[in-house]
Design an enzyme around this catalytic site. Structure first.
Site, short mmCIF file in Angstrom:
data_model
loop_
_atom_site.label_atom_id
_atom_site.label_comp_id
_atom_site.label_asym_id
_atom_site.label_seq_id
_atom_site.Cartn_x
_atom_site.Cartn_y
_atom_site.Cartn_z
N LYS A 78 23.84 26.30 -60.39
CA LYS A 78 24.96 26.72 -59.55
C LYS A 78 25.51 28.06 -60.07
O LYS A 78 25.48 28.32 -61.29
CB LYS A 78 26.02 25.62 -59.61
CG LYS A 78 27.19 25.78 -58.64
CD LYS A 78 28.08 24.53 -58.69
CE LYS A 78 29.33 24.65 -57.84
NZ LYS A 78 30.16 23.43 -57.89
N SER A 153 31.47 21.44 -53.40
CA SER A 153 31.17 22.85 -53.50
C SER A 153 29.74 23.16 -53.94
O SER A 153 29.27 24.28 -53.76
CB SER A 153 32.14 23.53 -54.47
OG SER A 153 31.98 23.00 -55.78
N SER A 177 32.35 17.50 -56.12
CA SER A 177 31.46 18.59 -55.70
C SER A 177 29.99 18.39 -56.00
O SER A 177 29.16 19.18 -55.56
CB SER A 177 31.90 19.91 -56.31
OG SER A 177 32.93 20.46 -55.54
N1 GLN Z 1 36.40 19.38 -52.48
C1 GLN Z 1 36.95 19.67 -53.78
C2 GLN Z 1 38.01 20.72 -53.65
O1 GLN Z 1 37.99 21.43 -52.69
C3 GLN Z 1 35.84 20.15 -54.62
C4 GLN Z 1 36.24 20.51 -55.99
C5 GLN Z 1 35.08 20.45 -56.91
O2 GLN Z 1 34.60 19.35 -57.18
N2 GLN Z 1 34.67 21.57 -57.44
O3 GLN Z 1 38.85 20.83 -54.50
#
Ligand code: GLN
Length: 472
Positions: A78, A153, A177
């Protein structure tokens, strides 16, 4: 032709060892898929220019007998993980052109085994989002249905694996995420116990919540990767010494708790609920009893997360002021104007929204933040208490199926609701795993999520493997 559909770390390792194909050939097979599919899917932001050099290093280890399971395994990483000398942008314009000056410990741990890092994958900007649509470098499409989101994400990492463009990928999560995009791509996604994988070199979002974890096709692949990633690291004071990673002793109960409202399908898409009920039956086949439970605090997890996370985001992103890293505004009247222009031009909408929210949360002497921390404690205690009478906690990873591109983008609260089942594990530090369960009639993937007590990561792998077996 290498059968990339049915490959696993162990089968690839055996084939490489037996000389059925070389590391270069394996990498080339993935590069061919990437070349064909990535222009449309946009899973990768960059393919590293030294893939074949890495392949040669790995090949030598097969020749000299020092190869291990991950040697030569093509992995996607990532875009928020630092690898010295390579770009990392967290999919933000503000880090455009930034070159890492050191390597993340988790990557360093893998590099000891000489895998091949194919490239860096797209993500929501600074990992804020559930759909990989907030990236400054374009959206990522779901390879299983290109009109839908891959989740987020870590949507680029999930799409890289599901399109056949990597054997495995690394994601990170602050709140779901890894698990949610895994679920949206028919993959296994794992969030380890907080403190088991170093955050050094992972671009911080919410540092009390962030962890790195794998996205793979099988539970065994996740297990192998997690064990390689995990370490106690002097560079991350929140990593836990290996000898202290001992679960609280408990007698197995063969029971799995489910929140009563989830058991009734409240707040879930119909297809998600139907698939969830089938998964519960599979756990029953394995001998588990499903126990519906009511909770006092766990239902506030999402609200607590959306207070704590932005507070941490607003402090973590403070360092991106245009002086030290990445983008800087080309023209400014004075220093204050320079900061303001750099940050308003460099950060996207969602990042700015959360910085503002977090700054607000930390105002009033931090009282909002402190209250959220108190509730966070209660949530962790409630989970601990629940685990006195059950082995696992089960929910779907997300309340909806992969949604259409563009959907929820104008309604942040609808987007935030995607995280409703993710938050308890991140807030409490418990490990959790998303397991693929099949497909809807429309061909969209479904998934189930199990959470275990802290340090029982290996138990999730055991039940995950059993669950895979009943699926076959
Ligand atoms: N959907 C979560 C957010 O928007 C994702 C955060 C994450 O796990 N990086 O905060």
């Amino acid at each position: 032709m290498i059968d990339l559909k049915n490959i696993s770390i162990e089968t690839a390792h055996a084939a490489l060892k037996a000389g059925e194909y070389s590391v270069r050939e394996l990498c080339q097979a993935y590069l061919d898929v990437i070349k064909e599919k990535n222009p449309d899917i946009n899973a990768y932001l960059e393919i590293f220019d030294d893939v074949m050099t890495q392949a040669d290093t790995a090949q030598k280890r097969f020749a000299d007998g020092t190869a291990t399971l991950l040697t030569g395994i093509p992995i996607a990483i990532k875009d928020n993980m630092l690898w010295k000398g390579k770009h990392a942008s967290a999919a933000s314009k503000i880090l455009e052109g930034y070159v890492s000056t050191y390597t993340a410990t988790a990557l360093e741990n893998l590099l000891k085994e000489s895998p091949v890092f194919l490239g860096r994958t797209n993500m929501d900007e600074f990992a804020m989002g559930s759909s990989t649509q907030t990236s400054a470098y374009g959206i990522t499409r779901n390879p299983l249905d290109r009109e839908r989101v891959p989740g987020g994400s870590s949507g680029g990492s999930a799409a890289a694996v599901s399109m056949g463009g990597a054997l495995a990928a690394l994601g990170s999560e602050t709140c779901g995420s890894i698990r949610q995009p895994a679920g949206y791509n028919g993959l296994v996604g794992f969030k380890p116990t907080y403190g088991s994988v170093s955050r050094s070199g992972l671009i911080a979002m919410g540092n009390s919540l962030d962890q790195i974890g794998p996205l793979t096709r099988t539970v065994r692949d996740t297990e192998i990767l997690h064990h390689a990633l995990s370490s106690c690291d002097p560079l991350d004071a929140t990593t836990i010494p290996m000898d202290k990673r001992v679960p609280t002793p408990r007698t197995p109960t063969m029971k799995i708790a489910v929140p009563s409202d989830v058991m009734k399908g409240e707040g879930l898409d119909k297809e998600v609920f139907d698939a969830f009920l089938v998964s519960l039956d599979r756990f029953r086949t394995l001998g588990y009893e499903i126990v519906p439970m009511d909770f006092t605090y766990i239902q506030y997890s999402l609200a607590v997360y959306y207070v704590i996370m932005p507070a941490e985001v607003s402090t973590n992103l403070e360092r991106l002021d245009g002086i030290r890293y990445g983008y800087h505004a080309p023209e400014a009247r004075d220093l204050a104007d320079f900061y303001s222009k750099t940050r308003s031009q460099g950060f996207g909408r969602e990042a700015r929204r959360r910085i503002l929210l977090g700054t607000y949360v930390l105002s009033n002497n931090g009282e909002y933040y402190r209250r959220a921390l108190r509730l966070r404690d209660e949530i962790a205690k409630e989970l601990d208490h629940m685990f006195e009478s059950v082995d696992f906690f089960v929910t779907p990873p997300a309340p909806t199926l992969p949604f259409k591109l563009g959907e929820k983008m104008t309604d942040p609260l609808a987007m935030y609701y995607s995280d409703v089942f993710s938050a308890p594990a991140n807030l409490s530090g418990c490990p959790a795993i998303a397991l693929p369960t099949g497909f809807t009639a429309e061909g969209l993937p479904t998934s189930v999520q199990l959470t275990a007590p802290r340090f029982e990561d290996d138990k999730l792998f055991s039940i995950g493997k059993e669950f895979e077996r009943v699926l076959q």
